[in-house]
Scaffold this active site. Structure first.
Site, PDB file in Angstrom:
ATOM      1  N   GLU A  35       4.001  -6.408  20.448  1.00 41.44           N
ATOM      2  CA  GLU A  35       3.691  -5.805  19.151  1.00 41.44           C
ATOM      3  C   GLU A  35       3.446  -4.312  19.342  1.00 41.44           C
ATOM      4  OE1 GLU A  35       3.217  -4.491  15.744  1.00 41.44           O
ATOM      5  OE2 GLU A  35       3.689  -6.635  15.857  1.00 41.44           O
ATOM      6  N   GLY A  41       1.129  -8.068  11.546  1.00 38.30           N
ATOM      7  CA  GLY A  41       2.321  -7.655  10.823  1.00 38.30           C
ATOM      8  C   GLY A  41       2.024  -6.974   9.495  1.00 38.30           C
ATOM      9  N   CYS A  43       2.051  -8.102   6.352  1.00 40.36           N
ATOM     10  CA  CYS A  43       1.245  -8.799   5.345  1.00 40.36           C
ATOM     11  C   CYS A  43      -0.236  -8.506   5.496  1.00 40.36           C
ATOM     12  CB  CYS A  43       1.491 -10.309   5.423  1.00 40.36           C
ATOM     13  SG  CYS A  43       0.500 -11.249   4.257  1.00 40.36           S
ATOM     14  N   LYS A  52      -3.512  -6.600  -2.316  1.00 38.87           N
ATOM     15  CA  LYS A  52      -4.162  -7.487  -3.275  1.00 38.87           C
ATOM     16  C   LYS A  52      -5.671  -7.278  -3.291  1.00 38.87           C
ATOM     17  CE  LYS A  52      -0.044  -8.745  -3.900  1.00 38.87           C
ATOM     18  NZ  LYS A  52       0.685  -7.737  -3.148  1.00 38.87           N
ATOM     19  N   GLY A 167      11.133   3.334  -8.915  1.00 38.90           N
ATOM     20  CA  GLY A 167      11.385   1.917  -8.676  1.00 38.90           C
ATOM     21  C   GLY A 167      10.514   1.032  -9.537  1.00 38.90           C
ATOM     22  N   GLY A 168      11.154   0.130 -10.279  1.00 41.98           N
ATOM     23  CA  GLY A 168      10.437  -0.772 -11.174  1.00 41.98           C
ATOM     24  C   GLY A 168      10.417  -2.196 -10.678  1.00 41.98           C
ATOM     25  N   ILE A 171       6.640  -3.742  -5.999  1.00 40.68           N
ATOM     26  CA  ILE A 171       5.780  -2.723  -5.409  1.00 40.68           C
ATOM     27  C   ILE A 171       5.479  -1.624  -6.415  1.00 40.68           C
ATOM     28  CG2 ILE A 171       5.700  -0.909  -3.642  1.00 40.68           C
ATOM     29  CD1 ILE A 171       7.249  -2.812  -1.800  1.00 40.68           C
ATOM     30  N   GLY A 259      12.755  -0.029  -2.246  1.00 41.87           N
ATOM     31  CA  GLY A 259      13.310  -1.037  -1.342  1.00 41.87           C
ATOM     32  C   GLY A 259      12.767  -0.911   0.069  1.00 41.87           C
ATOM     33  N   HIS A 443      -9.838 -29.605 -19.288  1.00 47.02           N
ATOM     34  CA  HIS A 443      -9.976 -28.663 -20.403  1.00 47.02           C
ATOM     35  C   HIS A 443     -11.322 -27.943 -20.277  1.00 47.02           C
ATOM     36  CE1 HIS A 443      -9.756 -26.984 -24.434  1.00 47.02           C
ATOM     37  NE2 HIS A 443     -11.048 -27.335 -24.580  1.00 47.02           N
TER      38      HIS A 443
END
Length: 463
Positions: A35, A41, A43, A52, A167-168, A171, A259, A443
């Site tokens: 590595e 990595g 994520c 997030k 870019g739409g 991301i 991208g 519910h």
């Protein structure tokens, strides 16, 4: 430089590489993991985990008009250190450096203060992707601190005054809304006619309205031509609009969300007889083997769909096929084909955009043709949404009109990913739309909306 030989070598510690290295070591193979940057990595370090976490802080800022303690770095550190401890406990030798092939099954690892030569009977490539840079005239002349990508934008100490997003896609939308909630003026520029180009137009229109309601400017069918800088305007972008003459927009920062590019250039793959696509992704078989026998590729490096959960399933494919005892028969192999029809994904805007299965346009292209039925309803019809005052969004489903099977499902809503997972389970388990209509859900819950969606089921007219 001495040569170390291993039974297995994993290049890159992403969501498939790290558990694979542990599993290989656990099976009794002498294993090394190479590595060059950090364990976990994209994520864990630059992708899902930090972004997030920041989106959650943005949600706090949006609802309470205050951003709480910035938690991103602490959570990333915790996740990364957890991965490092698991590798150590499994007995994996970790080499922090950059790997490149010098021949089949043989690598050189460039490390601080020197290097290592490594060979292995099995090689696994899990090097992922990186943000790509568009070919935009004048881009290299702009102050690098003002030209951001999905990694560097997370390190800003202050909200940009005016963030221009190129870019739409996922991301661009996630970061655009995040920084709008942190107080920035935000403009999103999209070349095509809709945001989230993969999505159903009705879903894309829904999220467009939500972002505009949040105060984000969105320019569709608009292409960047060139970029300049002046003392008064750090970012001055010339645009080609859908009609008329070119126009100019000024901002303080530019996010490149156009991208990602596979991390294969420095690997010297031709020396190992490993074939790649024109875009640089490694070509693999359904069992993830490359053109070089005994060498495999996992995760984003072998091309779309580039999702963390797909990368982890790549690990499971390798584990089930190579580490199973006894070895499975060819007819029992776990392959990428088995998951293709029900790969889910979520765009973590607020509200979320989630999807599984086929979009309506894709279902219309099935051969032989199917008799299709569709159902679509707004968030204002969902009891839980009304109770929580979060009615922005919608649900949409495509079903086989003959069999009742659900072919695809999309949701825009606060917990769209969780609702989508319920439908995914139904699709995998063979439960049709009528089964969801009659299911007894708690519910009040978001999943309860799946009782009511089918009340508007209608024949698809092909328009």
């Amino acid at each position: 430089m001495s040569l170390k030989h291993f039974d297995a070598c994993v290049i890159g510690s992403g969501q498939s590489g790290t558990p694979l290295a542990s599993a290989l070591a656990g099976s009794g193979r002498r294993t090394c993991l190479i590595e060059r940057t950090h364990v976990g990595g994209c994520c864990v370090n630059e992708g899902c985990t930090p972004t997030k976490t920041m989106v959650a802080s943005g949600r706090v800022a949006y609802w309470a008009r205050r951003a709480g303690e910035e938690r991103k770095r602490d959570i990333v550190k915790s996740f990364r250190e957890g991965g490092e401890k698991r590798l150590q406990a499994a007995g994996v030798e970790v080499l922090m450096g950059e790997a490149s092939f010098v021949g089949p099954k043989e690598l050189v690892v460039k490390m601080e203060g020197g290097g290592e030569k490594v060979s292995a009977d099995l090689i696994f490539i899990n090097t992922g992707e990186r943000p790509s840079r568009p070919n935009l005239d004048g881009l290299e002349s702009i102050d690098p601190a003002r030209v951001l990508d999905s990694t560097s934008i997370q390190e800003l100490e202050e909200a940009p005054q005016h963030l221009i997003v190129l870019g739409g896609g996922y991301i661009g939308l996630e970061f655009g809304q995040l920084w709008r909630r942190f107080g920035s003026k935000v403009t999103i520029i999209q070349r095509g006619p809709q945001l989230l180009p993969r999505e159903d137009p009705e879903i894309a229109s829904c999220i467009l309205s939500i972002l505009q309601e949040d105060g984000i400017d969105v320019l569709l069918n608009t292409s960047p031509i060139s970029i300049t800088t002046t003392p008064s305007n750090p970012i001055s972008l010339t645009l080609k609009p859908p009609t008329g003459n070119p126009s100019t927009i000024s901002g303080t920062h530019l996010l490149l969300a156009t991208g990602r590019t596979p991390n294969t250039t420095s690997l010297n793959l031709p020396l190992a007889a490993i074939r790649t696509s024109p875009r640089g992704h490694i070509i693999v078989s359904p069992t993830l083997e490359t053109s070089a026998p005994g060498t495999y590729a996992l995760g984003d490096v072998h091309g779309p769909p580039a999702f963390t959960h797909v990368s982890y399933d790549d690990f499971r494919i390798i584990r089930d096929n190579l580490l199973a005892t006894p070895e499975p028969s060819p007819s029992a192999l776990h392959t990428t084909a088995a998951r293709a029809a029900t790969i889910p994904y979520v765009c973590y805007t607020d509200p979320q955009v989630a999807h599984v299965g086929l979009h309506l346009a894709e279902a219309r292209k099935l051969s032989p043709p199917r008799k299709l039925r569709t159902a679509s309803m707004p968030g204002t019809w969902i009891a839980r949404a009304l109770e929580t005052d979060e009615t922005r969004g919608m649900l949409k489903a495509v079903v086989d009109g003959e069999t009742g099977k659900i072919l695809g499902f999309s949701a825009v809503g606060p917990e769209a990913g969780e609702v989508m997972a319920v439908v995914q389970m139904a699709m995998v388990g063979g439960v049709g739309w009528e089964g969801l209509r009659e299911m007894v859900f708690a519910h009040p819950s978001w999943a309860e909306s799946l009782n009511n969606l089918w009340g508007v089921l209608r024949e698809d007219d092909g328009k």
